[in-house]
Design a protein around this motif. Structure first.
Motif, PDB file in Angstrom:
ATOM      1  N   ILE A 268       0.838  -1.206   0.000  1.00  0.00           N
ATOM      2  CA  ILE A 268       0.000   0.000   0.000  1.00  0.00           C
ATOM      3  C   ILE A 268       0.872   1.254   0.000  1.00  0.00           C
ATOM      4  O   ILE A 268       0.609   2.210  -0.741  1.00  0.00           O
ATOM      5  N   VAL A 269       1.930   1.266   0.817  1.00  0.00           N
ATOM      6  CA  VAL A 269       2.858   2.402   0.829  1.00  0.00           C
ATOM      7  C   VAL A 269       3.498   2.562  -0.554  1.00  0.00           C
ATOM      8  O   VAL A 269       3.636   3.683  -1.053  1.00  0.00           O
ATOM      9  N   GLY A 270       3.860   1.454  -1.184  1.00  0.00           N
ATOM     10  CA  GLY A 270       4.436   1.520  -2.530  1.00  0.00           C
ATOM     11  C   GLY A 270       3.497   2.171  -3.520  1.00  0.00           C
ATOM     12  O   GLY A 270       3.913   2.976  -4.357  1.00  0.00           O
ATOM     13  N   ILE A 271       2.215   1.835  -3.420  1.00  0.00           N
ATOM     14  CA  ILE A 271       1.219   2.402  -4.326  1.00  0.00           C
ATOM     15  C   ILE A 271       0.984   3.878  -4.030  1.00  0.00           C
ATOM     16  O   ILE A 271       1.004   4.725  -4.930  1.00  0.00           O
ATOM     17  N   VAL A 272       0.767   4.211  -2.752  1.00  0.00           N
ATOM     18  CA  VAL A 272       0.377   5.567  -2.371  1.00  0.00           C
ATOM     19  C   VAL A 272       1.559   6.540  -2.388  1.00  0.00           C
ATOM     20  O   VAL A 272       1.464   7.626  -2.940  1.00  0.00           O
ATOM     21  N   VAL A 273       2.670   6.133  -1.788  1.00  0.00           N
ATOM     22  CA  VAL A 273       3.798   7.049  -1.619  1.00  0.00           C
ATOM     23  C   VAL A 273       4.733   7.046  -2.831  1.00  0.00           C
ATOM     24  O   VAL A 273       5.177   8.095  -3.276  1.00  0.00           O
ATOM     25  N   PHE A 274       5.032   5.852  -3.351  1.00  0.00           N
ATOM     26  CA  PHE A 274       6.032   5.741  -4.407  1.00  0.00           C
ATOM     27  C   PHE A 274       5.427   5.586  -5.800  1.00  0.00           C
ATOM     28  O   PHE A 274       6.143   5.355  -6.775  1.00  0.00           O
ATOM     29  N   GLN A 275       4.096   5.689  -5.889  1.00  0.00           N
ATOM     30  CA  GLN A 275       3.390   5.629  -7.173  1.00  0.00           C
ATOM     31  C   GLN A 275       3.690   4.344  -7.959  1.00  0.00           C
ATOM     32  O   GLN A 275       3.738   4.356  -9.189  1.00  0.00           O
ATOM     33  N   GLN A 276       3.886   3.238  -7.248  1.00  0.00           N
ATOM     34  CA  GLN A 276       4.125   1.954  -7.903  1.00  0.00           C
ATOM     35  C   GLN A 276       2.786   1.313  -8.246  1.00  0.00           C
ATOM     36  O   GLN A 276       1.782   1.552  -7.583  1.00  0.00           O
ATOM     37  N   ARG A 277       2.773   0.509  -9.259  1.00  0.00           N
ATOM     38  CA  ARG A 277       1.547  -0.151  -9.705  1.00  0.00           C
ATOM     39  C   ARG A 277       1.689  -1.659  -9.546  1.00  0.00           C
ATOM     40  O   ARG A 277       2.754  -2.220  -9.793  1.00  0.00           O
ATOM     41  N   LEU A 278       0.600  -2.301  -9.142  1.00  0.00           N
ATOM     42  CA  LEU A 278       0.556  -3.753  -9.029  1.00  0.00           C
ATOM     43  C   LEU A 278      -0.422  -4.300 -10.060  1.00  0.00           C
ATOM     44  O   LEU A 278      -1.499  -3.735 -10.254  1.00  0.00           O
ATOM     45  N   ASP A 279      -0.051  -5.405 -10.707  1.00  0.00           N
ATOM     46  CA  ASP A 279      -0.996  -6.024 -11.635  1.00  0.00           C
ATOM     47  C   ASP A 279      -2.008  -6.861 -10.849  1.00  0.00           C
ATOM     48  O   ASP A 279      -1.908  -7.019  -9.631  1.00  0.00           O
ATOM     49  N   TRP A 280      -2.992  -7.401 -11.538  1.00  0.00           N
ATOM     50  CA  TRP A 280      -4.077  -8.104 -10.850  1.00  0.00           C
ATOM     51  C   TRP A 280      -3.592  -9.374 -10.177  1.00  0.00           C
ATOM     52  O   TRP A 280      -4.114  -9.754  -9.126  1.00  0.00           O
ATOM     53  N   ILE A 281      -2.574 -10.022 -10.706  1.00  0.00           N
ATOM     54  CA  ILE A 281      -2.030 -11.230 -10.072  1.00  0.00           C
ATOM     55  C   ILE A 281      -1.411 -10.881  -8.721  1.00  0.00           C
ATOM     56  O   ILE A 281      -1.603 -11.596  -7.732  1.00  0.00           O
ATOM     57  N   ALA A 282      -0.685  -9.775  -8.665  1.00  0.00           N
ATOM     58  CA  ALA A 282      -0.108  -9.328  -7.393  1.00  0.00           C
ATOM     59  C   ALA A 282      -1.209  -9.005  -6.387  1.00  0.00           C
ATOM     60  O   ALA A 282      -1.097  -9.339  -5.202  1.00  0.00           O
ATOM     61  N   MET A 283      -2.281  -8.371  -6.862  1.00  0.00           N
ATOM     62  CA  MET A 283      -3.407  -8.045  -5.967  1.00  0.00           C
ATOM     63  C   MET A 283      -4.060  -9.316  -5.422  1.00  0.00           C
ATOM     64  O   MET A 283      -4.416  -9.371  -4.247  1.00  0.00           O
ATOM     65  N   VAL A 284      -4.220 -10.320  -6.265  1.00  0.00           N
ATOM     66  CA  VAL A 284      -4.793 -11.592  -5.814  1.00  0.00           C
ATOM     67  C   VAL A 284      -3.886 -12.221  -4.756  1.00  0.00           C
ATOM     68  O   VAL A 284      -4.353 -12.691  -3.717  1.00  0.00           O
ATOM     69  N   GLY A 285      -2.594 -12.223  -5.000  1.00  0.00           N
ATOM     70  CA  GLY A 285      -1.648 -12.765  -4.033  1.00  0.00           C
ATOM     71  C   GLY A 285      -1.705 -12.045  -2.704  1.00  0.00           C
ATOM     72  O   GLY A 285      -1.706 -12.679  -1.638  1.00  0.00           O
ATOM     73  N   ILE A 286      -1.776 -10.721  -2.735  1.00  0.00           N
ATOM     74  CA  ILE A 286      -1.888  -9.941  -1.512  1.00  0.00           C
ATOM     75  C   ILE A 286      -3.212 -10.246  -0.815  1.00  0.00           C
ATOM     76  O   ILE A 286      -3.278 -10.330   0.414  1.00  0.00           O
ATOM     77  N   GLY A 287      -4.260 -10.448  -1.594  1.00  0.00           N
ATOM     78  CA  GLY A 287      -5.549 -10.839  -1.016  1.00  0.00           C
ATOM     79  C   GLY A 287      -5.454 -12.164  -0.267  1.00  0.00           C
ATOM     80  O   GLY A 287      -6.046 -12.329   0.803  1.00  0.00           O
ATOM     81  N   PHE A 288      -4.699 -13.113  -0.822  1.00  0.00           N
ATOM     82  CA  PHE A 288      -4.494 -14.392  -0.139  1.00  0.00           C
ATOM     83  C   PHE A 288      -3.738 -14.203   1.181  1.00  0.00           C
ATOM     84  O   PHE A 288      -4.019 -14.884   2.167  1.00  0.00           O
ATOM     85  N   ILE A 289      -2.791 -13.294   1.196  1.00  0.00           N
ATOM     86  CA  ILE A 289      -2.063 -13.006   2.437  1.00  0.00           C
ATOM     87  C   ILE A 289      -3.017 -12.469   3.491  1.00  0.00           C
ATOM     88  O   ILE A 289      -3.018 -12.911   4.641  1.00  0.00           O
TER      89      ILE A 289
END
Length: 114
Positions: A77-98
């Protein structure tokens, strides 16, 4: 305050410090910038200290799983908000599993000390 609640508070602090430490690790540009590198190491040190305090009453497997899992999610979340990094949908699914794993441990497991 009861010892288990103190352990959960220490675990929360450990997670927060780990996320801040990781953000400054990114800012240190592979340890080439001294101030962010020192701040990163300081926050990691406090994080490990607080994690050790949490282990007074929490099982190591549960505490570490929550520390690592929430650390990953919050750092993303910090990467997305602060560092303007983008995650693809596979990464989002993986984070959801966590997140799901942390919820399962906290809601359904008796090993969590609560």
């Amino acid at each position: 305050m009861n010892p288990t609640m103190l352990s959960w508070a220490a675990l929360g602090g450990a997670i927060a410090c780990e996320v801040v430490g990781t953000a400054f690790l990114n800012k240190s540009v592979q340890f080439t910038k001294l101030t962010p590198a020192i701040i990163s190491l300081a926050f990691y040190g406090v994080s490990f200290y607080l994690l050790a305090q949490a282990l007074r009453t929490l099982p190591i497997g549960v505490a570490y799983a929550i520390w690592a899992g929430l650390g990953i999610v919050l750092t993303a979340i910090v990467g997305i908000v602060v560092f303007q990094q983008r995650l693809d949908w596979i990464a989002m699914v993986g984070i959801g599993f966590i997140v799901l794993g942390v919820v399962i441990i906290n809601v359904f497991s008796r090993a969590g000390g609560h």
